[in-house]
Design an enzyme around this catalytic site. Structure first.
Site, PDB file in Angstrom:
ATOM      1  N   THR A 187      12.155  10.228  77.747  1.00  0.00           N
ATOM      2  CA  THR A 187      13.253   9.930  76.620  1.00  0.00           C
ATOM      3  C   THR A 187      14.591   9.123  77.114  1.00  0.00           C
ATOM      4  O   THR A 187      14.954   8.939  78.364  1.00  0.00           O
ATOM      5  CB  THR A 187      13.855  11.375  76.350  1.00  0.00           C
ATOM      6  N   ARG A 215       4.527  16.589  65.165  1.00  0.00           N
ATOM      7  CA  ARG A 215       5.340  17.600  65.946  1.00  0.00           C
ATOM      8  C   ARG A 215       6.860  17.005  66.295  1.00  0.00           C
ATOM      9  O   ARG A 215       6.963  15.608  66.398  1.00  0.00           O
ATOM     10  CB  ARG A 215       4.635  17.753  67.415  1.00  0.00           C
ATOM     11  N   VAL A 216       7.799  17.719  66.184  1.00  0.00           N
ATOM     12  CA  VAL A 216       9.085  16.993  66.197  1.00  0.00           C
ATOM     13  C   VAL A 216       9.792  17.825  67.433  1.00  0.00           C
ATOM     14  O   VAL A 216       9.725  19.070  67.380  1.00  0.00           O
ATOM     15  CB  VAL A 216       9.946  17.295  64.881  1.00  0.00           C
TER      16      VAL A 216
HETATM   17  N1  ASP Z   1      12.644  16.119  74.905  1.00  0.00           N
HETATM   18  C1  ASP Z   1      11.774  15.057  74.294  1.00  0.00           C
HETATM   19  C2  ASP Z   1      10.738  15.721  73.441  1.00  0.00           C
HETATM   20  O1  ASP Z   1      10.309  17.067  73.878  1.00  0.00           O
HETATM   21  C3  ASP Z   1      10.950  14.563  75.436  1.00  0.00           C
HETATM   22  C4  ASP Z   1      11.738  14.011  76.684  1.00  0.00           C
HETATM   23  O2  ASP Z   1      12.859  14.268  76.824  1.00  0.00           O
HETATM   24  O3  ASP Z   1      11.075  13.268  77.523  1.00  0.00           O
HETATM   25  O4  ASP Z   1      10.474  15.428  72.574  1.00  0.00           O
END
Ligand code: ASP
Length: 335
Positions: A187, A215-216
């Site tokens: 992310t 999914r969120v």
């Molecule tokens: N936090 C993000 C999610 O669960 C993934 C990530 O940070 O890499 O969608």
């Protein structure tokens, strides 16, 4: 006294060094490009140089705008857009696939002066989700729009549309073939204090590789993956989103500062090293408060990250980037 308190409260801190603190004077910016099982052995020198240069370009461009007095939200969205367009990261181009082999994108932004926030989730065709999150904040009376409704809203606002396969990269295709073992994150996030002293935060993601269709994660949930409040801190998180949602991490950082009187560093350490570690919730965060205290804290093996600003009591602007964590960090703290 404070050190004693930290050692008693968070024994992990004594072993790991996966938290870096800075004190800035004036405008400052921190970014992340995701946390996870990021270890030196998985990367060539060329790959490390490429990630490093991506982080530097974004920091320098964001800081230059802040230095000219730009509005913090303009800078957050500018930096998130650069990161979304960069295939190295799991946001926009280069995002991971869901279990159907498609990309679904989430993003959010928040203004710490007004507490206005905007978020989008489950986008399949919007090139830059961060821009749309800002439009939801500024041009609707809502905080979050999802899926088709969000994309319909974007049509009336001339946002750039792309085919879903625009987001695919060869790297993500081969990861998808191995997603069950990979569980890789990446992310992107930005937190900053602008020249007016206001705090802003924003986060954008493709979510987690192989996530269930629909999914969120935590990223578009205000208070979980993103939060900003001038009275507390601007926070952007990355990691296993389900844990960040359940613990309301970004808001909890703020709540502990405001109601428990913890410093930003204490609050971040308590949540990332104490609460999330005890639940096996991997990840980290970047955060800055109105006094210019900033932290990059994570319990995973690594986190793509960087900070830029004038250090307190120094005339020099510091630019710092980093990828890996403390190699002595206990095995069970990484993916
Ligand atoms: N936090 C993000 C999610 O669960 C993934 C990530 O940070 O890499 O969608």
């Amino acid at each position: 006294m404070r050190l004693l308190f930290l050692l008693l409260a968070f024994p992990f801190i004594a072993v790991g060094q996966n938290h870096q603190q800075f004190q800035f004077d004036g405008p400052a910016i921190l970014i992340h490009g995701g946390a996870g099982g990021i270890e030196r052995k998985y990367y060539t020198d060329e790959q490390i140089a490429a990630y490093d240069s991506s982080l530097r370009v974004v920091l320098q461009s964001g800081y230059a705008l802040l230095d000219e007095g730009a509005n913090g939200m303009d800078v957050v969205v500018h930096c998130l857009t650069l990161l979304e367009n960069d295939p190295h990261f799991n946001a926009g181009k280069g995002a991971v696939f869901n279990d159907q082999g498609e990309v679904e994108l989430d993003a959010s932004v928040m203004n710490g002066a007004t507490k206005m926030a905007g978020a989008v989730a489950g986008l399949k065709h919007i090139k830059n989700p961060a821009k749309l999150a800002r439009a939801v904040m500024e041009e609707t009376s809502h905080v979050m729009l999802i899926g088709e409704g969000a994309e319909d809203f974007a049509k009336s606002r001339s946002h750039e549309f792309v085919e879903n396969n625009y987001f695919l990269t060869p790297k993500r295709e081969s990861q998808y073939q191995r997603w069950k073992e990979m569980k890789k994150n990446g992310t992107v996030g930005v937190v900053l204090k602008d020249a007016h002293g206001d705090l802003y935060a924003g986060t954008s993601t493709g979510g987690m590789m192989g996530k269930k269709y629909g999914r969120v994660g935590d990223v578009p949930i205000i208070g979980a993956g993103t939060y900003a409040d001038n009275k507390g801190a601007a926070v952007s998180c990355t990691g296993h989103g389900e844990y960040f949602i359940r613990e309301n991490v970004a808001f909890q950082i703020n709540a502990r500062m405001q109601y428990e009187g913890l410093t930003l560093e204490e609050s971040a350490s308590r949540i990332i090293f104490g609460i999330l570690n005890s639940e096996a919730g991997n990840g980290g965060l970047i955060a800055i408060d109105a006094q210019g205290n900033a932290t990059m804290t994570f319990n995973s093996k690594g986190m793509f990250r960087g900070a830029m600003g004038k250090r307190k009591n120094s005339q020099k602007v510091m630019l710092h980037t980093d990828i890996f964590g403390d190699p002595t960090w206990p095995e069970n703290c990484g993916f």
